[in-house]
Design an enzyme around this catalytic site. Structure first.
Site, PDB file in Angstrom:
ATOM      1  N   ARG A   1      37.079  43.426  34.328  1.00 15.48           N
ATOM      2  CA  ARG A   1      37.172  42.885  35.681  1.00 15.48           C
ATOM      3  C   ARG A   1      35.737  42.780  36.191  1.00 15.48           C
ATOM      4  O   ARG A   1      34.787  43.199  35.543  1.00 15.48           O
ATOM      5  CB  ARG A   1      38.089  43.702  36.599  1.00 15.48           C
ATOM      6  CG  ARG A   1      38.274  45.147  36.333  1.00 15.48           C
ATOM      7  CD  ARG A   1      37.044  45.991  36.528  1.00 15.48           C
ATOM      8  NE  ARG A   1      36.466  45.788  37.857  1.00 15.48           N
ATOM      9  CZ  ARG A   1      35.240  46.011  38.195  1.00 15.48           C
ATOM     10  NH1 ARG A   1      34.364  46.445  37.302  1.00 15.48           N
ATOM     11  NH2 ARG A   1      34.790  45.797  39.410  1.00 15.48           N
ATOM     12  N   GLY A   2      35.602  42.233  37.413  1.00 17.18           N
ATOM     13  CA  GLY A   2      34.262  41.928  37.910  1.00 17.18           C
ATOM     14  C   GLY A   2      33.960  40.484  37.527  1.00 17.18           C
ATOM     15  O   GLY A   2      34.166  40.077  36.361  1.00 17.18           O
TER      16      GLY A   2
ATOM     17  N   ARG B   1      43.136  34.975  36.532  1.00 18.25           N
ATOM     18  CA  ARG B   1      42.911  35.554  37.878  1.00 18.25           C
ATOM     19  C   ARG B   1      42.370  34.428  38.768  1.00 18.25           C
ATOM     20  O   ARG B   1      41.597  33.595  38.298  1.00 18.25           O
ATOM     21  CB  ARG B   1      41.941  36.747  37.832  1.00 18.25           C
ATOM     22  CG  ARG B   1      42.573  37.982  37.180  1.00 18.25           C
ATOM     23  CD  ARG B   1      41.747  39.232  37.402  1.00 18.25           C
ATOM     24  NE  ARG B   1      41.780  39.692  38.773  1.00 18.25           N
ATOM     25  CZ  ARG B   1      40.956  40.630  39.263  1.00 18.25           C
ATOM     26  NH1 ARG B   1      40.039  41.181  38.497  1.00 18.25           N
ATOM     27  NH2 ARG B   1      41.035  40.998  40.525  1.00 18.25           N
TER      28      ARG B   1
ATOM     29  N   GLN C   1      38.094  50.959  42.489  1.00 18.39           N
ATOM     30  CA  GLN C   1      37.019  50.687  41.515  1.00 18.39           C
ATOM     31  C   GLN C   1      35.718  51.400  41.892  1.00 18.39           C
ATOM     32  O   GLN C   1      34.879  51.648  41.034  1.00 18.39           O
ATOM     33  CB  GLN C   1      36.759  49.181  41.408  1.00 18.39           C
ATOM     34  CG  GLN C   1      37.921  48.365  40.866  1.00 18.39           C
ATOM     35  CD  GLN C   1      38.739  47.759  41.982  1.00 18.39           C
ATOM     36  OE1 GLN C   1      38.924  48.385  43.027  1.00 18.39           O
ATOM     37  NE2 GLN C   1      39.230  46.553  41.796  1.00 18.39           N
TER      38      GLN C   1
ATOM     39  N   ASP D   1      32.513  37.511  44.440  1.00 21.53           N
ATOM     40  CA  ASP D   1      33.398  36.833  43.483  1.00 21.53           C
ATOM     41  C   ASP D   1      33.359  35.318  43.613  1.00 21.53           C
ATOM     42  O   ASP D   1      33.699  34.594  42.676  1.00 21.53           O
ATOM     43  CB  ASP D   1      34.831  37.333  43.639  1.00 21.53           C
ATOM     44  CG  ASP D   1      34.926  38.767  43.161  1.00 21.53           C
ATOM     45  OD1 ASP D   1      34.635  39.677  43.958  1.00 21.53           O
ATOM     46  OD2 ASP D   1      35.231  38.972  41.976  1.00 21.53           O
TER      47      ASP D   1
ATOM     48  N   ASN E   1      34.400  38.773  48.492  1.00 20.12           N
ATOM     49  CA  ASN E   1      34.260  39.959  47.637  1.00 20.12           C
ATOM     50  C   ASN E   1      35.476  40.849  47.869  1.00 20.12           C
ATOM     51  O   ASN E   1      36.364  40.526  48.665  1.00 20.12           O
ATOM     52  CB  ASN E   1      32.947  40.690  47.972  1.00 20.12           C
ATOM     53  CG  ASN E   1      32.596  41.767  46.967  1.00 20.12           C
ATOM     54  OD1 ASN E   1      32.635  41.531  45.756  1.00 20.12           O
ATOM     55  ND2 ASN E   1      32.279  42.964  47.434  1.00 20.12           N
ATOM     56  N   LYS E   2      35.506  41.953  47.196  1.00 20.60           N
ATOM     57  CA  LYS E   2      36.647  42.872  47.256  1.00 20.60           C
ATOM     58  C   LYS E   2      37.060  43.167  48.694  1.00 20.60           C
ATOM     59  O   LYS E   2      36.222  43.305  49.580  1.00 20.60           O
ATOM     60  CB  LYS E   2      36.244  44.162  46.529  1.00 20.60           C
ATOM     61  CG  LYS E   2      37.272  45.238  46.443  1.00 20.60           C
ATOM     62  CD  LYS E   2      38.556  44.842  45.792  1.00 20.60           C
ATOM     63  CE  LYS E   2      38.375  44.168  44.463  1.00 20.60           C
ATOM     64  NZ  LYS E   2      39.637  43.816  43.793  1.00 20.60           N
TER      65      LYS E   2
HETATM   66  O1  MRU Z   1      39.177  43.023  41.325  1.00 20.36           O
HETATM   67  P1  MRU Z   1      37.847  43.249  40.654  1.00 20.36           P
HETATM   68  O2  MRU Z   1      37.648  44.650  40.203  1.00 20.36           O
HETATM   69  O3  MRU Z   1      37.605  42.237  39.555  1.00 20.36           O
HETATM   70  O4  MRU Z   1      36.819  42.968  41.809  1.00 20.36           O
HETATM   71  C1  MRU Z   1      35.441  43.085  41.569  1.00 20.36           C
HETATM   72  C2  MRU Z   1      34.615  42.831  42.780  1.00 20.36           C
HETATM   73  O5  MRU Z   1      35.096  42.550  43.842  1.00 20.36           O
HETATM   74  C3  MRU Z   1      33.147  42.876  42.584  1.00 20.36           C
HETATM   75  O6  MRU Z   1      32.513  43.321  43.737  1.00 20.36           O
HETATM   76  C4  MRU Z   1      32.669  41.460  42.272  1.00 20.36           C
HETATM   77  O7  MRU Z   1      33.373  40.935  41.184  1.00 20.36           O
HETATM   78  C5  MRU Z   1      31.243  41.405  42.022  1.00 20.36           C
HETATM   79  S1  MRU Z   1      30.969  41.818  40.315  1.00 20.36           S
HETATM   80  C6  MRU Z   1      29.429  41.956  39.851  1.00 20.36           C
END
Ligand code: MRU
Length: 359
Positions: free
Chosen positions: A53-54, A90, A201, A242, A252-253
């Site tokens: 993920r990320g 995703r 996370q 993202d 972002n998250k």
């Molecule tokens: O749902 P995830 O764990 O894929 O979300 C990740 C994030 O929101 C990160 O902050 C984002 O991808 C930046 S990654 C370098």
């Protein structure tokens, strides 16, 4: 980066060159296990189930998914089906589309028998580029932390949200890259780590990778950031991204927006670190246009952890039958962002700043 002092990337090609190996991030921080991806379906599943993920790591894994697929079926129809399937894994991180379309553009003009080798080379190139890009983000963000240290003469307190560290990329990370660069340059610092409910996370991944590097950090519940900022205990915030739009809105998250609001109200600089592959040049208004992933209710109603006896256990934290909404990302408008740290340098989060990244 290092795990128990051994150098690792978050994904690598196996010695026999037949598969791609990943760290299974659903098992961290309790177990370090790796998984081999032998097929496009393995790669798609790893992305969908968040073993990887990320945003940047999702992109590179998808590129390898295309490459693995081309070894079995390399016709035009197979290429289209592969790309279509991976694109659905995703919805929010645009690096997935960026990587898949880059693979499609390289492979489409080639004859079917040339595709497998070209795809493997291109995916490897993307993995190596990701490492270089994130190292550059680290160097461009480093002066911000240096300046904060020169200003106060005290350890620099940096707040981050979710995991935008090396686990979210092939190496170095985005938001954590400047932190690693500053720490390695001898600047005293401390990181406030948001736990990042519901998948935690921050608690499970950021806390783990910072500890592996020896970086001082403190885990906080997601709602603590505003309180810390009101008391002057945050010098700057750095988060990942993202998907960014052409005018500098950043997705972002979930919870990132509330941190940005608190930072704005308390005059705390709020930086977003991202590779330019995270920019969706087709979009302007992030709130209206960026697709926001919604995940299963049980990620909110239940929580998983390790008992003192070492057993992994999932428990419900709500009344039986309680409904939950699980929006995974939110959008921070450009006006709340102090600056964007990219591999091409720091730019303002507005149309003029973003345009500089096109050159
Ligand atoms: O749902 P995830 O764990 O894929 O979300 C990740 C994030 O929101 C990160 O902050 C984002 O991808 C930046 S990654 C370098």
């Amino acid at each position: 980066m290092k795990i128990n002092n051994l150098p690792y990337r978050s994904l690598w090609v196996t010695a026999d060159n037949l598969a791609v190996e990943i760290i299974d991030q659903t098992q961290l921080p309790h177990f370090f296990t790796t998984v081999k991806l032998h097929s496009m379906r393995d790669a798609e599943r790893a992305i969908r189930d968040m073993q990887v993920r990320g945003a940047p790591l999702i992109g590179v894994t998808a590129a390898y998914g295309v490459a693995l697929s081309m070894r079995h079926h390399a016709s035009d129809a197979a290429l289209t089906a592969t790309c279509d399937m991976l694109l659905k894994a995703r919805p929010t991180a645009v690096n997935l589309r960026w990587a898949v379309e880059r693979m499609r553009a390289i492979l489409s003009p080639l004859a079917a028998e040339q595709r497998a080798e070209a795809a493997w080379l291109e995916a490897g190139q993307m993995a190596d580029e990701d490492v270089a890009v994130n190292a550059a983000i680290g160097q461009h963000g480093l002066p911000l932390i240096q300046a904060a240290y020169q200003r106060t003469g005290k350890p620099v307190n940096i707040l981050t949200h979710c995991n935008a560290g090396w686990l979210a990329t092939v190496d170095w990370g985005t938001a954590l890259a400047p932190i690693y660069a500053a720490y390695d340059a001898g600047i005293p610092l401390h990181v406030w780590v948001d736990e990042t409910r519901p998948r935690n996370q921050g608690a499970s991944l950021t806390a783990w990778e910072l500890a592996q590097h020896g970086i001082p950090h403190t885990l906080i519940v997601d709602n603590t950031g505003g309180h810390l900022m009101q008391h002057g205990w945050v010098d700057l915030a750095i988060v990942g991204c993202d998907r960014a739009t052409a005018r500098g809105d950043v997705c972002n998250k979930i919870g990132t927006y509330l941190k940005a609001l608190a930072a704005f109200d308390n005059h705390v600089p709020f930086y977003v670190a991202l590779p330019t592959s995270t920019i969706d040049w087709t979009l302007q208004d992030g709130v209206a246009e960026i697709p926001i992933e919604q995940r299963a209710e049980n990620e909110v109603t239940h929580i998983t952890g390790q008992t003192d006896e070492g057993e992994i256990c999932t428990v419900r934290i709500t009344p039986a039958g309680c409904r939950a909404a699980n929006y995974s990302f939110d959008v921070t408008p450009a006006r709340l962002v102090t600056g964007l740290i990219t591999e091409k340098g720091m730019v303002a989060a507005n149309e003029v700043g973003m345009a500089k990244l096109l050159t």
